[in-house]
Design an enzyme around this catalytic site. Sequence first.
Site, PDB file in Angstrom:
ATOM      1  N   THR A  47       8.829 -66.085 -37.682  1.00  0.00           N
ATOM      2  CA  THR A  47       7.413 -66.048 -37.340  1.00  0.00           C
ATOM      3  C   THR A  47       6.825 -67.443 -37.203  1.00  0.00           C
ATOM      4  OG1 THR A  47       7.199 -63.970 -38.531  1.00  0.00           O
ATOM      5  CG2 THR A  47       5.171 -65.131 -38.000  1.00  0.00           C
ATOM      6  N   ASP A  65      13.008 -69.944 -39.864  1.00  0.00           N
ATOM      7  CA  ASP A  65      12.156 -68.766 -39.957  1.00  0.00           C
ATOM      8  C   ASP A  65      11.944 -68.207 -38.559  1.00  0.00           C
ATOM      9  OD1 ASP A  65      11.857 -68.788 -42.616  1.00  0.00           O
ATOM     10  OD2 ASP A  65       9.768 -69.407 -42.665  1.00  0.00           O
ATOM     11  N   ASP A  94       7.300 -71.653 -44.226  1.00  0.00           N
ATOM     12  CA  ASP A  94       5.847 -71.768 -44.169  1.00  0.00           C
ATOM     13  C   ASP A  94       5.162 -71.266 -45.438  1.00  0.00           C
ATOM     14  OD1 ASP A  94       6.363 -69.103 -43.886  1.00  0.00           O
ATOM     15  OD2 ASP A  94       5.269 -68.833 -42.015  1.00  0.00           O
TER      16      ASP A  94
END
Length: 1078
Positions: free
Chosen positions: A408, A406, A745
């Site tokens: 972020t 990912d 997440d």
Amino acid sequence: MSEEEQKLAPGAFDTNVDELVELVEAYRNRNFKEEIEMLQEKFEGPEGLAEKLKTNLEEGLKCDDLFIRDKVFGSNQKDPPVRNGFWKLFMEAMDDLMLKILIVCAIVSIIINMIFEEEHRSIAWIEGGAILLAVFIVSGVTAWNDYKKEEQFIKLNEYSDSKKNVGAIRKGVETIININDIKVGDIIQVQPGMSIPCDAILLKGSGVSTDESAMTGESIELKKGNLENCLQKLEEFNETEDAKEGPHEIPSPVLLSGTQIQTGEGWFLVIMVGKNSCVGKIMSKLNQDVEMTPLQEKLEQIANDIGLLGTYAAAITVIVLFIRFFIEQGMEGYDWGNNIGEYLEIWFRYLIVGVTIIVVAVPEGLPLAVIISLAYSVRKMLADNNFVKRLAACEIMGGANNICSDKTGTLTKNEMNVTNIWNGRDNKLNVEFQSIDPSTVFPDEKTRDLFIQSCACNTVGEIGNTNATGEAILKMLKQFDIDYNNLRETFLPDPFVRFQFTSKRKKMSTILQNIEDNESDYDKRLHVKGASEIVLKLCTHYIDENGEQVELTDELKEDIINNTITDYAKQALRTICVAYRDIEEEEGGATHEDDAEDGVNKQIEMNGLICLGILGIRDVIRPEVPDAVNICQKAGIKVRMVTGDNKVTALAIAKECNIISGENEDSVLEGPEFYERVGGLVKEDPELDSNDSNGRESKEVVKNMEEFVKIWKNLDVLARSRPEDKYLLVTGIKQMGDTVAVTGDGTNDAPALKKADVGFAMGITGTDVAKHAADIILLDDNFSSIVKACMWGRNIYANIRRFLQFQLTVNIVALISAFIGSCILRESPLKSIQLLWVNMIMDSLASLALATEPPKKELLDGPPYRRDEYIISRKMVKHILTIAIWQSIVIFTMVFAGEHFIPEDPHYELKQENGNIVPGRSYTFNGEPLYSTYLKAYGPSRHYTMVFTTFVMLQVFNMLNARKINDEKNIFAGMTDNPMFLTIWVGIFIVQVVITQFSADVFQVNRQGLTLTQWAICIGLGFSCWIVSFIAKYIPDTICPELGKKRKHIDEHQPGVMGLRRGITKKLTNRMPSMSFN
């Protein structure tokens, strides 16, 4: 608890556990609306239930009766794990067929010797007693390893629980409490992705939906509502013609523990905790097992093969010994009457030799070494911010050659700030300024108010307690000196309608109330924010910097996308479009919640939006990420970025992170385009049911694998990625035979995390769903921690190879010595008790010493090991065979010719005329008595004592050689970095000195030990291993084979050699302390 409290407890509340359980069970067995009726009629709604529970729906618990609540309703605190005591573990370790045989043989040996050895009855028990002692020591070491392993898992569980906190209202104040401290009557905050820690009733919420598949097995998203909302939906249902009743036709206010919040926000009332809750009832019956790791499976196959060889050697040895005994004794004549005791003693000694060969040959230390290395690595990885949930994940990371990360929070700091706002012109915001006048951006007051209302009311949470995008928007409002909570109180009175952001919708919408300037004279207005391209396409107008509405033609939209949005994206800014529209009464249904035709969006969102502005949000790249990505690429690990950003933004960030240096064909793709090109996933065998009668499952495979092969090597960035795109990418990479790690997440990342070989969830920003699906949790959400996990994974593999190189060498020499010695000399040069000590050295002690080597940065200089790589490399085979041959030559030279060059102590009574030692062989090659004539008078020979000591010294010095498996010249490099190795290495030497000099008949060594000269010879011969190993480094590897390539799955029910000694390692592997609630 005081006497007054004890009297109060039973009648402290106007309801009890049975009634609350009945309410939950009414929902679990729901046919239509049973729990709604019960909540409304029996408990008089949430207000009545709160009154019965002595709590306040607005202020929560007063915290003055928490102990009483635990007494009446139970605690959410888990019971301490049920630990096995050391004695129980010791007895389980003794539950081993070979050890039992040794014990029986030792006891019988003691009895026979005590009966028939009248002259030496006082010491006749020593040999059998020593074997018993050795068995107890081996079992004790195994039990201790098992005990420490359980302790490690308990610490990991405690650490995990300590991080599970929820928002709650107590004494009228919002606070954070641990899930273990939740009480019945608590008011708890709903957060997207959370795992519900208790049974509860939803009090108020917006867009709340849950995944109850963990409890019900139904993989469908279930909508939840408070009682008022449920009754309203029930009324609408009753007004619908031909509506059929069903368990999911109307939402329910009941939330089950152990299920997951998919979307939404709100608050719920806790009605059941601990062992009385749904999850508590299941956990009380749950006994978790830890799966066997791939490396353990591979090693067990090697152990089976070696053990099989040892079994054959043992059987042949025993047969040869018995044949030789009967032939020689037959030639001399049998005297059964006078010598039966001697015969029995000899026969039992033969059996003990055979059993001991099996004990030594079967290398149960291989799986044990994996466990030790993994347990050691898990503890150390925790210090590197890797919280390991699945033990095998440590090991698998050593072979990872793909990382799908990912953006972020992993590649970036997750510290977002709004730096640009477009409203017909580009406005830059200085994030360093504490205060900014919003009129400088929006001169028109009405437009300014609309924008601020939209940002305040269409964003969830608070600063420090929301998602990254929300954090940036709220910080911007703070710079504008706006009290967003005051605006929420004005425009979002309960209940209000909100359509949550999902990966499919790519936007979030909220209906504001108390609107006075709606053009339709209606008091509600829809505000929308989301992915700029998606929301902008739904807009018909935008408001420029002067407050004028400007029609958004298709050409103008394209111009904004190609210039403003693309320009922001090139600056690595995430773009968010903010829009609104005035809605009419009953538009999109009575509550405006009717779905659009696609079933994903809402009718009122699909057209007529007016754009208020486009936000440019910057997230700073973590400074350590570019170097970490470079390390991965150098280590043969392909790093791919999977993000929801558009292609231009994703490309800009990927370049900053060194993930991509230049654009190639297919290096940057958007998720939908990628999915369409490769055709999604299909069942490998469509005719095979997912669960047929034989329990087989049809595997998912990429539909257009030919197209995937064209894409996957060049693909660096997957932009605008959806969960199904990420899942497809992971499946395809695995199908190519690669090992892939994935970070995530969000709740929608869970499928890909579960599918990956190793799933990494974010410890700070990750949802409970993501953490539940993951194998490792990154406590700092940092990509560089993944690199450390790769290093630890490779180190585990290297440590196991070190241990293998050492143990297999000992195995070969011990087997050859015992087999040839027994067949030629009627006895093994190494006695049974001595072989048990050797077995302890090469299994338990060596595994502790070599499996705990710390990792070196050099591990990341080469490519990862492949799934089908030979675990025993050519270099290892070269050193194993070279050292084994050399050690065998040394041992047999000493056995058959030691009397010709080993000097004896001049003061020692028993020596040859030339001053050398007396040969310790009991019989000549022809079977004539040799040292056996001196045995009773002088005890075990100096000759064989030197053989035993030299054998151990050879292993002590070779243990240092085994630390290096890649022909490194300096075997002492990094030696001081592993205190465990130094301690064990020195400890073995000291114990051997004690055994040789002081144990006498216990370990079958000479009663006066060895002289300094003889010790010097033993140590010198041991030292020769270093010389031979150094020379072997210059031998070409190509002449040696590789071993242990394919990982084979061992059937636990399949009889095999390791089955004889599987008890220990299987218990070590599979035991994990179970936990339940108080």
